[in-house]
Each structure stands twice: as structure tokens, then as C-alpha cells.
Design a protein around this motif. Structure first.
Motif, PDB file in Angstrom:
ATOM      1  N   GLU A 105      -6.947  -8.419  -5.194  1.00  0.00           N
ATOM      2  CA  GLU A 105      -7.981  -9.372  -5.606  1.00  0.00           C
ATOM      3  C   GLU A 105      -9.317  -9.110  -4.928  1.00  0.00           C
ATOM      4  OE1 GLU A 105      -8.890 -14.210  -5.634  1.00  0.00           O
ATOM      5  OE2 GLU A 105      -6.987 -13.439  -4.829  1.00  0.00           O
ATOM      6  N   TYR A 106      -9.326  -9.026  -3.588  1.00  0.00           N
ATOM      7  CA  TYR A 106     -10.584  -8.961  -2.851  1.00  0.00           C
ATOM      8  C   TYR A 106     -11.168  -7.558  -2.773  1.00  0.00           C
ATOM      9  CZ  TYR A 106      -8.829 -13.499  -1.268  1.00  0.00           C
ATOM     10  OH  TYR A 106      -8.325 -14.780  -1.219  1.00  0.00           O
ATOM     11  N   HIS A 107     -10.317  -6.538  -2.956  1.00  0.00           N
ATOM     12  CA  HIS A 107     -10.792  -5.156  -2.865  1.00  0.00           C
ATOM     13  C   HIS A 107     -10.627  -4.396  -4.181  1.00  0.00           C
ATOM     14  CE1 HIS A 107     -11.341  -5.424   1.539  1.00  0.00           C
ATOM     15  NE2 HIS A 107     -10.318  -6.246   1.467  1.00  0.00           N
ATOM     16  N   SER A 108     -10.303  -5.135  -5.226  1.00  0.00           N
ATOM     17  CA  SER A 108     -10.231  -4.586  -6.582  1.00  0.00           C
ATOM     18  C   SER A 108      -9.314  -3.371  -6.681  1.00  0.00           C
ATOM     19  CB  SER A 108     -11.639  -4.218  -7.080  1.00  0.00           C
ATOM     20  OG  SER A 108     -12.481  -5.351  -7.060  1.00  0.00           O
ATOM     21  N   GLU A 109      -8.183  -3.412  -5.979  1.00  0.00           N
ATOM     22  CA  GLU A 109      -7.254  -2.293  -6.030  1.00  0.00           C
ATOM     23  C   GLU A 109      -6.484  -2.316  -7.350  1.00  0.00           C
ATOM     24  OE1 GLU A 109      -4.827  -1.634  -2.634  1.00  0.00           O
ATOM     25  OE2 GLU A 109      -6.540  -1.471  -1.273  1.00  0.00           O
ATOM     26  N   SER A 110      -6.546  -1.217  -8.065  1.00  0.00           N
ATOM     27  CA  SER A 110      -5.880  -1.102  -9.359  1.00  0.00           C
ATOM     28  C   SER A 110      -4.437  -0.664  -9.169  1.00  0.00           C
ATOM     29  CB  SER A 110      -6.601  -0.073 -10.219  1.00  0.00           C
ATOM     30  OG  SER A 110      -6.481   1.224  -9.628  1.00  0.00           O
ATOM     31  N   LYS A 133       1.560   7.502  11.168  1.00  0.00           N
ATOM     32  CA  LYS A 133       2.819   8.141  11.555  1.00  0.00           C
ATOM     33  C   LYS A 133       2.799   8.546  13.017  1.00  0.00           C
ATOM     34  CE  LYS A 133       6.926   9.632  10.514  1.00  0.00           C
ATOM     35  NZ  LYS A 133       8.002   8.677  10.152  1.00  0.00           N
ATOM     36  N   ARG A 134       1.652   9.005  13.520  1.00  0.00           N
ATOM     37  CA  ARG A 134       1.554   9.410  14.918  1.00  0.00           C
ATOM     38  C   ARG A 134       1.703   8.222  15.865  1.00  0.00           C
ATOM     39  NH1 ARG A 134      -0.651  14.457  16.183  1.00  0.00           N
ATOM     40  NH2 ARG A 134      -0.141  13.832  18.315  1.00  0.00           N
ATOM     41  N   LEU A 135       1.494   7.025  15.357  1.00  0.00           N
ATOM     42  CA  LEU A 135       1.657   5.805  16.161  1.00  0.00           C
ATOM     43  C   LEU A 135       3.044   5.185  15.978  1.00  0.00           C
ATOM     44  CD1 LEU A 135      -1.826   4.110  15.652  1.00  0.00           C
ATOM     45  CD2 LEU A 135      -0.907   5.055  17.779  1.00  0.00           C
ATOM     46  N   ASP A 136       3.954   5.946  15.403  1.00  0.00           N
ATOM     47  CA  ASP A 136       5.330   5.473  15.182  1.00  0.00           C
ATOM     48  C   ASP A 136       5.407   4.281  14.230  1.00  0.00           C
ATOM     49  OD1 ASP A 136       6.376   7.439  16.797  1.00  0.00           O
ATOM     50  OD2 ASP A 136       6.364   6.200  18.595  1.00  0.00           O
ATOM     51  N   VAL A 137       4.408   4.146  13.383  1.00  0.00           N
ATOM     52  CA  VAL A 137       4.493   3.147  12.317  1.00  0.00           C
ATOM     53  C   VAL A 137       5.560   3.618  11.334  1.00  0.00           C
ATOM     54  CG1 VAL A 137       3.265   2.197  10.328  1.00  0.00           C
ATOM     55  CG2 VAL A 137       2.141   2.302  12.560  1.00  0.00           C
ATOM     56  N   ALA A 138       6.420   2.684  10.923  1.00  0.00           N
ATOM     57  CA  ALA A 138       7.524   3.040  10.031  1.00  0.00           C
ATOM     58  C   ALA A 138       7.290   2.597   8.594  1.00  0.00           C
ATOM     59  CB  ALA A 138       8.827   2.423  10.544  1.00  0.00           C
ATOM     60  N   GLN A 139       6.587   1.492   8.419  1.00  0.00           N
ATOM     61  CA  GLN A 139       6.413   0.902   7.088  1.00  0.00           C
ATOM     62  C   GLN A 139       4.946   0.568   6.862  1.00  0.00           C
ATOM     63  OE1 GLN A 139       8.986  -2.317   8.156  1.00  0.00           O
ATOM     64  NE2 GLN A 139      10.698  -1.563   6.941  1.00  0.00           N
ATOM     65  N   VAL A 140       4.546   0.448   5.619  1.00  0.00           N
ATOM     66  CA  VAL A 140       3.173   0.061   5.315  1.00  0.00           C
ATOM     67  C   VAL A 140       3.154  -0.775   4.044  1.00  0.00           C
ATOM     68  CG1 VAL A 140       2.763   2.278   4.120  1.00  0.00           C
ATOM     69  CG2 VAL A 140       0.817   0.892   4.904  1.00  0.00           C
ATOM     70  N   ILE A 141       2.458  -1.890   4.116  1.00  0.00           N
ATOM     71  CA  ILE A 141       2.291  -2.764   2.953  1.00  0.00           C
ATOM     72  C   ILE A 141       1.276  -2.124   2.006  1.00  0.00           C
ATOM     73  CG2 ILE A 141       1.455  -5.011   2.164  1.00  0.00           C
ATOM     74  CD1 ILE A 141       2.400  -6.151   4.861  1.00  0.00           C
ATOM     75  N   ILE A 142       1.630  -2.061   0.740  1.00  0.00           N
ATOM     76  CA  ILE A 142       0.748  -1.472  -0.272  1.00  0.00           C
ATOM     77  C   ILE A 142       0.656  -2.415  -1.466  1.00  0.00           C
ATOM     78  CG2 ILE A 142       0.433   0.470  -1.865  1.00  0.00           C
ATOM     79  CD1 ILE A 142       1.916   2.225   0.127  1.00  0.00           C
ATOM     80  N   GLY A 143      -0.556  -2.656  -1.924  1.00  0.00           N
ATOM     81  CA  GLY A 143      -0.747  -3.459  -3.118  1.00  0.00           C
ATOM     82  C   GLY A 143      -0.618  -4.942  -2.906  1.00  0.00           C
TER      83      GLY A 143
END
Length: 264
Positions: A111-116, A95-105
Motif C-alpha cells: 500500500e505505502y510503497h506501491s509494491e506490485s 545472510k551475512r547477519l545470520d538472518v534466516a527469514q524475510v517478510i515479502i509483500g
């Protein structure tokens, strides 16, 4: 009464682990020039780029200095705010870098990081906590498709991701059939529409009619200039999450300009 909402199309470029910070700056400049030269109507289609973490500051500085009308996104974030989590990136930092969106999942994270599904849901909450718009990725593998059909797995993933999310929250959903990513074989427009419509029903059931009407649902998987228009003709497809083609200036510019070059 349900509000009538016009959803502005969103074309998002996920660069994955490509382009260093110098290459990223050159790419954004070239893409902006290409769109300006083609007299692109920037208000008609939202454009977001999702560079690697090491590029974000450089791209943000360029976008701000040159007033480039691109959204800036990140490819992931931590479910935690701070602490002993080596290698992870807090939503507060983004947020401090003015990022507005973030890809999640994204399927590669799953697959590669076993995110549930549960970790994805925690990251969605972390993004919203810090004022970031989560781009929630859902999709099925070829095995899932054969065993369960096209909608079952992404529906289940989205239901978990939206648990506890406020009805007023801004989210983006990206349907990415894993069997289509990088394969050159995209889903058909009808397949994409069927799943995206079902996902909109999930948003409606979890967050209400207004949220369903305003939430943008993207298609991702072997998107290119030659097929983007056919997806964008579908009533429940509001844009695209573009992988490999987003690294090619002319190709990505043509995808962004789908309204012009195909008369949609």
C-alpha cells in the motif's frame, strides 16, 4: 507418493517500525526469560522475530551469545544484489547477519510503497537466491472482500509470487486480511481456514504435493492470546504473523504458548 509431513507451528513477531536496538535486546531477553519461566517447549513451536534493520545486528549477537532458540528475520529486502539503490538492503547482507527469514509483500509495503505483485515475485527469487526463507504475505482489503470474495485476491498474489520458484524451495505463506490488521477485528477461524486451504491448493498447483504438505501457512490480522488457539485448531493454519501483540512480552509469550494455555 506424497510424503507425510508434520508442520511445526511458527509464531512470527513483526515489530514493524518499533523498538530501537537497545529496546530490541531488552525485549528479546525478557521474552526468552518469560518462556523459560513458563517451561515452554521450544521444540514444539518455532519462534521468529522480525526487527527493524537497525536492530538486526544487536539481536543476532544476543541470540548467538545466549543461545536463544529464536529465528531472526528481516522485514523486507531488495530485489537487487548490489548497486545504486539508495536505502535498499541486499539479501546477501542479511545472510551475512545470520538472518534466516524475510517478510515479502506485506500489505503495508504494497500500500505505502506501491509494491506490485511482480516486484514481490522478484523479491521472493532474491530471497531464495541468498538462502533466505521468504515469508510471502498475501491478503485482501475490505473493498476486495466485498467485490471479489475472500480468496480471489490472495490467490492471485500468491500465484504470481510463486512463478518460477523451484518445487524444492522452502517458503512460508502468510494470509493477512488487510481489513483485519490493527482493527481489533480478526477474521473468524473458519474464514482463515477457508482461505489458507485455498492457498495450500495454490502451492500444490504451482510446486507440487510435497511442497503443499510441508509449507507453513500463517494467519495474520489482530492476533492475540485470546484468539490464537481458535486459529491453531484449523488444519491449514500453521501459525501466526503477529503485529502489535508481538511488542508486548507477556501477550506474545502467551500467543507462543497457545498449546499450553488452551489445551490445544
Amino acid at each position: 507418493m506424497v510424503a507425510v509431513t508434520t508442520r511445526t507451528p511458527l509464531i512470527a513477531g513483526n515489530w514493524k517500525m518499533n523498538l530501537d536496538h537497545l529496546q530490541a535486546v531488552a525485549f528479546v531477553q525478557k521474552l526468552h526469560w518469560a518462556l523459560k519461566d513458563a517451561k515452554h517447549e521450544f521444540d514444539a513451536v518455532d519462534v521468529s522475530v522480525f526487527p527493524p534493520f537497525t536492530d538486526i545486528r544487536s539481536v543476532q549477537t544476543l541470540i548467538d551469545a545466549d543461545k536463544i532458540p529464536f529465528g531472526l528475520g528481516a522485514q523486507d529486502l531488495s530485489a537487487h544484489d548490489s548497486g545504486a539503490y539508495t536505502g535498499e538492503i541486499s539479501g546477501a547482507f542479511l545472510k551475512r547477519l545470520d538472518v534466516a527469514q524475510v517478510i515479502i509483500g506485506h500489505s503495508e509495503r504494497r500500500e505505502y510503497h506501491s509494491e506490485s505483485d511482480e516486484l514481490v515475485a522478484a523479491k521472493v527469487k532474491a530471497a531464495l537466491k541468498h538462502g533466505l526463507v521468504p515469508v510471502v504475505c498475501v491478503g485482501e482489503t475490505a473493498e476486495d472482500l466485498e467485490k471479489h470474495g475472500a480468496s480471489a485476491v490472495p490467490v492471485g498474489q500468491l500465484e504470481v509470487a510463486l512463478d518460477g520458484v523451484a518445487s524444492t524451495a522452502e517458503i512460508v505463506v502468510a494470509y493477512e486480511p488487510v481489513w483485519a490488521i490493527g482493527s481489533g477485528q480478526a477474521a473468524t477461524p473458519d474464514q482463515a481456514q477457508e482461505v489458507c486451504a485455498t492457498l495450500r491448493d495454490v502451492v500444490r498447483a504451482k510446486l507440487g504435493d510435497d511442497a503443499a504438505a510441508r509449507t507453513r501457512i500463517l494467519y495474520g490480522g489482530s492476533v492475540k492470546a485470546a484468539n490464537i488457539a481458535s486459529f491453531m485448531r484449523q488444519p491449514d493454519v500453521d501459525g501466526a504473523l503477529v503485529g502489535g501483540a508481538s511488542l508486548l512480552v507477556d501477550e506474545f509469550a502467551a500467543i507462543i504458548r497457545f498449546q499450553k494455555h488452551v489445551g490445544v
